[in-house]
Scaffold this motif. Sequence first.
Motif, short mmCIF file in Angstrom:
data_model
loop_
_atom_site.label_atom_id
_atom_site.label_comp_id
_atom_site.label_asym_id
_atom_site.label_seq_id
_atom_site.Cartn_x
_atom_site.Cartn_y
_atom_site.Cartn_z
N SER A 266 0.83 -1.21 0.00
CA SER A 266 0.00 0.00 0.00
C SER A 266 0.86 1.25 0.00
CB SER A 266 -0.93 0.00 1.22
OG SER A 266 -1.73 -1.15 1.23
N LEU A 267 1.93 1.24 0.79
CA LEU A 267 2.81 2.40 0.86
C LEU A 267 3.46 2.66 -0.49
CD1 LEU A 267 4.18 4.60 2.53
CD2 LEU A 267 5.95 2.93 3.14
N ILE A 268 3.94 1.61 -1.13
CA ILE A 268 4.58 1.77 -2.44
C ILE A 268 3.58 2.27 -3.48
CG2 ILE A 268 5.68 0.49 -4.33
CD1 ILE A 268 6.95 -1.29 -2.20
N ALA A 269 2.33 1.81 -3.39
CA ALA A 269 1.31 2.27 -4.34
C ALA A 269 0.87 3.70 -4.06
CB ALA A 269 0.10 1.32 -4.28
N ILE A 270 0.88 4.10 -2.79
CA ILE A 270 0.41 5.44 -2.43
C ILE A 270 1.43 6.52 -2.77
CG2 ILE A 270 -0.10 6.90 -0.41
CD1 ILE A 270 -1.62 4.55 0.76
N LEU A 271 2.72 6.19 -2.69
CA LEU A 271 3.75 7.20 -2.94
C LEU A 271 3.64 7.85 -4.33
CD1 LEU A 271 6.92 5.65 -1.24
CD2 LEU A 271 5.56 7.61 -0.49
N PRO A 272 3.48 7.09 -5.43
CA PRO A 272 3.29 7.76 -6.73
C PRO A 272 2.03 8.61 -6.78
CG PRO A 272 3.85 5.45 -7.02
CD PRO A 272 3.56 5.64 -5.58
N VAL A 273 0.98 8.15 -6.10
CA VAL A 273 -0.26 8.93 -6.08
C VAL A 273 -0.04 10.24 -5.34
CG1 VAL A 273 -2.65 8.96 -5.29
CG2 VAL A 273 -1.68 6.86 -6.23
N LEU A 274 0.72 10.20 -4.25
CA LEU A 274 1.06 11.44 -3.55
C LEU A 274 1.87 12.36 -4.45
CD1 LEU A 274 2.01 10.24 0.05
CD2 LEU A 274 0.08 11.70 -0.60
N GLY A 275 2.76 11.77 -5.26
CA GLY A 275 3.52 12.58 -6.21
C GLY A 275 2.61 13.26 -7.22
N LEU A 276 1.62 12.52 -7.72
CA LEU A 276 0.66 13.13 -8.65
C LEU A 276 -0.11 14.26 -7.98
CD1 LEU A 276 -0.96 10.12 -10.57
CD2 LEU A 276 0.46 11.94 -11.52
N LEU A 277 -0.47 14.04 -6.71
CA LEU A 277 -1.24 15.05 -5.99
C LEU A 277 -0.41 16.31 -5.77
CD1 LEU A 277 -4.02 15.37 -4.70
CD2 LEU A 277 -3.05 14.58 -2.55
N VAL A 278 0.87 16.14 -5.43
CA VAL A 278 1.73 17.30 -5.23
C VAL A 278 1.92 18.06 -6.54
CG1 VAL A 278 4.08 18.01 -4.65
CG2 VAL A 278 2.92 16.31 -3.25
N ILE A 279 2.15 17.32 -7.62
CA ILE A 279 2.32 17.98 -8.92
C ILE A 279 1.02 18.63 -9.36
CG2 ILE A 279 2.79 17.56 -11.36
CD1 ILE A 279 4.67 15.33 -10.51
N GLY A 280 -0.10 17.91 -9.17
CA GLY A 280 -1.37 18.43 -9.62
C GLY A 280 -1.79 19.69 -8.90
N VAL A 281 -1.56 19.74 -7.59
CA VAL A 281 -1.99 20.90 -6.81
C VAL A 281 -0.88 21.94 -6.72
CG1 VAL A 281 -2.76 21.66 -4.53
CG2 VAL A 281 -3.60 19.51 -5.48
N GLY A 282 0.34 21.49 -6.42
CA GLY A 282 1.42 22.44 -6.19
C GLY A 282 1.94 23.11 -7.44
N LEU A 283 2.00 22.37 -8.55
CA LEU A 283 2.59 22.93 -9.76
C LEU A 283 1.57 23.31 -10.82
CD1 LEU A 283 5.66 20.53 -10.15
CD2 LEU A 283 5.55 22.75 -9.01
N LEU A 284 0.55 22.46 -11.01
CA LEU A 284 -0.42 22.70 -12.08
C LEU A 284 -1.72 23.31 -11.59
CD1 LEU A 284 0.08 19.39 -14.09
CD2 LEU A 284 1.22 21.59 -14.40
N GLY A 285 -1.89 23.40 -10.29
CA GLY A 285 -3.15 23.91 -9.77
C GLY A 285 -4.19 22.82 -9.75
N VAL A 286 -5.37 23.13 -9.23
CA VAL A 286 -6.44 22.15 -9.15
C VAL A 286 -6.86 21.79 -10.57
CG1 VAL A 286 -8.77 21.68 -8.34
CG2 VAL A 286 -7.22 23.08 -6.97
N GLY A 287 -6.79 20.52 -10.90
CA GLY A 287 -7.11 20.10 -12.25
C GLY A 287 -7.28 18.61 -12.32
N THR A 288 -7.13 18.05 -13.53
CA THR A 288 -7.39 16.64 -13.74
C THR A 288 -6.48 15.75 -12.90
OG1 THR A 288 -8.09 17.10 -16.00
CG2 THR A 288 -7.51 14.83 -15.48
N LEU A 289 -5.19 16.07 -12.84
CA LEU A 289 -4.27 15.25 -12.06
C LEU A 289 -4.63 15.25 -10.59
CD1 LEU A 289 -0.69 15.95 -13.52
CD2 LEU A 289 -2.06 13.87 -13.71
N ALA A 290 -4.99 16.41 -10.06
CA ALA A 290 -5.34 16.50 -8.64
C ALA A 290 -6.61 15.71 -8.34
CB ALA A 290 -5.53 17.96 -8.24
N ASP A 291 -7.61 15.80 -9.22
CA ASP A 291 -8.86 15.07 -9.01
C ASP A 291 -8.62 13.56 -9.05
OD1 ASP A 291 -10.11 17.49 -8.93
OD2 ASP A 291 -10.75 17.45 -11.01
N LEU A 292 -7.83 13.12 -10.03
CA LEU A 292 -7.54 11.69 -10.17
C LEU A 292 -6.73 11.17 -9.00
CD1 LEU A 292 -7.79 9.25 -12.08
CD2 LEU A 292 -5.66 9.98 -13.15
#
Length: 375
Positions: A266-292
Motif C-alpha cells: 500500500s505504501l509503495i502504491a500510495i507514494l506515486p499517487v502522492l507525487g501526482l497530488l503534489v504535482i497536480g496541486v502544487g505545480l499545475l493547480g487544481v485540475g485533472t491530475l489532482a482530481d484523479l
Amino acid sequence: MTAPERLSGWTRLTTGTADVDIIGRRRTWYIGFAVLIVICLLSLVFRGFNLGIDFTGGSQIQLPANGAAGVISTQQVEQVYQGVIGTPPEVTQAVGSGEAASIVLQSEPLTAEQLIPLRDALFTQLQPLGPDGAPSAASISDSQVSGTWGGEVTTQALIALAVFIVLVTIFLAVYFERAMAAAALVALVNDIVVTAGVYSIIGLEVTPATVIGLLTILGFSLYDTVVVFDKVRENARGLLKLTRRSYPEAANLALNQTLMRSLNTSLIAILPVLGLLVIGVGLLGVGTLADLALVQLVGMITGVISSLLLATPLLVDIKLRDVRFRDQARRVAARRARATPDGDAPAPDTLATVSSSPPTSSASRPTGKTGRSRR
C-alpha cells in the motif's frame, strides 16, 4: 519496554510471525466501520455532491493570470464577472504556475449577449497578456459544456461498476468460495461508500476524472483482500479434521503473516499517487491530475484498512455460522483444557472467538472446566 524487546517485536512483524489479535477485536472494527458508513451515507443523502460543470452544464471562461499591471487575482476576475452578469460565478480557481498560470471561471450557462460584454470587460479592466507578452483579447477563451455529456459519463461509469462487481463476484466464488466472495464484496462496497462520502463531506468538486479514479481503486481494494484470503485458505486447509487451531485463529494467523506485505504494498502504491497530488496541486493547480490522485489516495487508504479490519473478520463470522467450524473450535478448546494444568495462563482467544458467533442450544455447549493456556 527495552530496545531489544522493541527490536524483537519489529522483527516478528516483518517476518510474519507477529501475534496481533485482529480477529479477536472484530466487534470494535465493526463499530468503527458502521459509524463511518452512517456518517458518509448521511452526508450523501443530505449534503450530496459538489458536481462539476461537466455534470451540471454551464459556461467556462479561461484567461492568463499575468496581466499588463501584474498578476491577476481570482478576486479581480470575480469582481469583473459580478459587475457584468450581476451574480458571482460558481467557481473561480487558479491553474498552473509561472507564465503558464491561468484563471478558470465556471458559471451557469451564459448567452452570447452576456459572453461578449463579459469578455470585453475582462480585457479592458485586467489586460491579460497573450503569448507574445502583449495584452491580447484573444487570450481569453470561453466554452459551453452540456450537462448531457456529464449524464452520459455517469451512466457509463455505473454500467462499468455493475459489470466489474458481477465479474469479481464470479471470480471470487469460483477461485475461493461463496463466504469469501460475500466478505470481499462487503469490503468493496464499504470502500466505494467511504470514498464517495469523503468527497461529499469535504465538498470537493466531482469531475469525470473523479469518476475514473473511483473505478481504478476497485482493483487495488480487491487485490489486498485476495492476498489475505489466499493465506487464510492455505492455513485452513484440512482444519476440520485437526484440533491445533480454530478457524478464527487460522484467519488471524493469515492476517499477521500478510500484515507487513499489505502495508508495504500500500505504501509503495500510495507514494506515486502522492507525487501526482503534489504535482497536480502544487505545480499545475487544481485540475485533472489532482482530481484523479485525490480519489485514488482516499480509496487506497480505505481499501487496505477494510481488507485487514473488515473483510477477514466478516469472513470469520460467516464461517462460524457453520456448525462444523463451531464444533471444531470447541474441540480445540477442549483439547487445550485437558492439556492445561490448573493455574496456567489463558490460551489464545479460541473460546472468545467462538462465543462471539451465533448462539447455539445449551445441549451443544461443552461442559466441564475449560482453562486456557498459551502454547
